[in-house]
Write a protein that holds these residues in place. Structure first.
Motif, PDB file in Angstrom:
ATOM      1  N   GLU A 184      14.706  32.313  57.161  1.00  0.00           N
ATOM      2  CA  GLU A 184      13.458  32.149  57.909  1.00  0.00           C
ATOM      3  C   GLU A 184      12.876  30.753  57.680  1.00  0.00           C
ATOM      4  N   ILE A 185      12.932  30.278  56.438  1.00  0.00           N
ATOM      5  CA  ILE A 185      12.405  28.948  56.114  1.00  0.00           C
ATOM      6  C   ILE A 185      13.145  27.880  56.922  1.00  0.00           C
ATOM      7  N   LEU A 186      14.475  27.958  56.950  1.00  0.00           N
ATOM      8  CA  LEU A 186      15.282  26.969  57.681  1.00  0.00           C
ATOM      9  C   LEU A 186      14.925  26.971  59.168  1.00  0.00           C
ATOM     10  N   VAL A 229      10.585  17.425  53.455  1.00  0.00           N
ATOM     11  CA  VAL A 229      11.201  18.682  53.914  1.00  0.00           C
ATOM     12  C   VAL A 229      11.781  19.471  52.737  1.00  0.00           C
ATOM     13  N   THR A 230      12.396  18.759  51.801  1.00  0.00           N
ATOM     14  CA  THR A 230      12.982  19.432  50.630  1.00  0.00           C
ATOM     15  C   THR A 230      11.894  20.092  49.785  1.00  0.00           C
ATOM     16  N   ALA A 250      19.427  18.750  41.319  1.00  0.00           N
ATOM     17  CA  ALA A 250      18.121  19.395  41.247  1.00  0.00           C
ATOM     18  C   ALA A 250      18.222  20.820  41.764  1.00  0.00           C
ATOM     19  N   ASP A 251      17.165  21.604  41.542  1.00  0.00           N
ATOM     20  CA  ASP A 251      17.131  22.978  42.051  1.00  0.00           C
ATOM     21  C   ASP A 251      17.201  22.988  43.573  1.00  0.00           C
ATOM     22  N   LEU A 258      20.837  20.921  52.913  1.00  0.00           N
ATOM     23  CA  LEU A 258      19.850  21.322  51.919  1.00  0.00           C
ATOM     24  C   LEU A 258      20.448  22.448  51.089  1.00  0.00           C
ATOM     25  N   ASN A 259      20.757  22.135  49.840  1.00  0.00           N
ATOM     26  CA  ASN A 259      21.564  23.022  48.995  1.00  0.00           C
ATOM     27  C   ASN A 259      22.870  23.326  49.741  1.00  0.00           C
TER      28      ASN A 259
END
Length: 487
Positions: free
Chosen positions: A315-317, A299-300, A263-264, A281-282
């Motif tokens: 920043e998101i992480l 979370v994903t 997935a993306d 995550l990725n």
């Protein structure tokens, strides 16, 4: 003053009797709230038909009536507008009345059976931490930046939605995260809103008291994505086979997230403990205080949506690692006697299964898992035996009890739940109708290191019996009983 014709933009009109160039004061769909110079929209509800109250609205001062079928006798002093769908007309009229506030912020809707409240609440938290003014429309509460308002429905009526979106405009809110329920979609409450994005979580057994079949339930959810504009994004969970169905006819930009499939936005659970999750995550590793595989999905989705809304990856992480769990969603504490109490809103078979499997993946099997669970009255009865089967199969002990029995006899609901218990699991179960007593019994049965799951009500702070709501908070009650046992 505004004229009636100004709020009829986009409304499908079949016939008009009278002038639409008249002034009006306010817009209502409850005849009791109508006063002189107001517009009354007659909605056909599941219980009450607004057409039965047209005369009452006129007596209260309504100068315009919007309805699906004109009354047999028309009054000269009143303008009547016959529309294809009164609920859809209300949605467009409400948006026009409040000057289309959804167009002045970035509105993201989240739909699916489980995870809606968690995702919108955590996105609200994340964007607040990032320094933005943020709005929230959820089952638990409505937030206009820092100001809290009480929520009455998962997806409020069209007037309420637009009223709060207008308040958000006035307060300079830039982003708003909103739960979108199947009821809300089916009743056109979200029509007329401009969405910047839509998120699909999953689809499992729920609301079949309202939707005749699972296929209808799925297709109603799909309507939300069908209506997204080209400028929006659609982010769906493709580990759920219905994820790709949501994308079939959407004009929005398509994105996917998953744990099992390419997935993306792809996540992998590296560690799953009572203290939190370690995810890959990725191409990045991320620690979160949120617990369980189902929260790995949440979370994903949050990560994907935040990136699509323009936040920087690093920043998101960082911000996700700071997020706290949502009230009533796998909310837990450990007593002085080392008993872990978990309160969760799980009120569908799939949600209950997810929570129990999460607990079982964390515990060492030296502990008892005592589950307290019930099913709501006047709701989908077909899920009751499934809840009984799952609870008894995945717990060490189960206490079946009341969970908002409403107008139904609590004992009858429990009997329906017990029908799903397999013979080898009967000895694990007991029935205690009084929910407070059921929680007390669970606390008395628990020893050091045991786990108590109280499922079904989560954030709710009431118990509803025969139309009357009384104070009832699972978290406070289990906390009280566990403290008593310490003395």
């Amino acid at each position: 003053m505004k004229q009636l014709k100004d709020i009829l933009y986009k409304v499908t009109i079949n016939a008009v009797a009278g002038s639409t160039s008249i002034d009006y004061n306010a817009l209502h769909f409850d005849s009791r709230q109508v006063s002189k110079g107001d517009v009354f929209v007659a909605i056909k509800g599941t219980v009450v038909d607004g057409h039965d109250f047209i005369e009452t609205a006129i007596e209260n001062g309504a100068t315009a009536i919007v309805c699906e079928s004109l009354p047999s006798a028309l009054k000269d002093s009143v303008t009547y507008i016959e529309v294809e769908s009164a609920s859809q007309a209300l949605a467009f009229m409400a948006a026009n009345f409040y000057e289309n506030p959804s167009e002045n912020l970035q509105l993201v809707g989240v739909t699916g059976t489980n995870g809606k409240t968690t995702i919108v609440t955590l996105l609200y938290q994340l964007f607040k931490k990032a320094g933005y003014k943020v709005g929230l429309l959820s089952t638990v509460k409505i937030m206009v930046d820092n100001k809290e308002y009480k929520a009455t429905h998962t997806t409020p009526d069209s007037l309420t939605i637009n009223k709060y979106l207008k308040l958000m405009n006035d307060e300079g809110v830039e982003f708003c995260f909103m739960e979108v329920s199947s009821h809300g979609i089916h009743q056109h409450r979200t029509d007329g809103l401009h969405f910047q994005g839509g998120i699909f979580t999953n689809l499992s057994h729920d609301h079949l008291d309202y939707h005749d079949t699972f296929a209808e339930y799925r297709d109603v959810k799909k309507v939300f994505f069908d209506q997204l504009p080209k400028s929006a994004f659609a982010l769906v969970n493709i580990d759920d086979k219905n994820g790709l169905v949501m994308l079939q006819n959407t004009q929005a930009k398509k994105y996917t997230y998953a744990l099992k499939t390419y997935a993306d936005y792809k996540a992998q659970v590296l560690e799953n403990e009572l203290s939190g999750l370690l995810l890959k995550l990725n191409d990045s590793e991320l620690w979160t205080k949120l617990i369980g595989r189902f929260n790995a999905y949440n979370v994903t989705a949050i990560y994907g949506a935040s990136e699509l809304l323009g936040l920087e990856k690093v920043e998101i992480l960082r911000l996700i690692s700071e997020l706290e769990s949502v009230s009533g969603r796998f909310q837990y504490f450990i007593s002085e006697e080392k008993v872990t109490a978990i309160i969760d809103y799980a009120h569908t078979p799939d949600a209950l299964k997810n929570v129990l499997e999460t607990i079982n993946s964390i515990r060492t099997n030296n502990e008892e898992l005592i589950t307290v669970v019930g099913c709501g009255g006047d709701r989908d009865k077909t899920k009751r035996p499934k809840m009984g089967h799952i609870a008894s199969a995945l717990s060490t002990k189960v206490i079946f009890t009341s969970d908002n029995p409403r107008s139904e006899v609590p004992e009858t609901i429990i009997e329906d739940i017990e029908k799903g218990v397999e013979p080898q699991n009967f000895k694990k179960t007991m029935a205690i109708v009084d929910r407070r007593q059921a929680i007390k019994t669970a606390c008395q049965l628990a020893n050091s290191n045991d786990i108590i799951l109280i499922a079904g009500k989560g954030h709710e702070t009431y118990q509803e019996v025969n139309g009357k709501r009384t104070d009832f908070d699972d978290y406070k009650i289990v906390e009280e009983f566990l403290k008593q046992l310490q003395k």
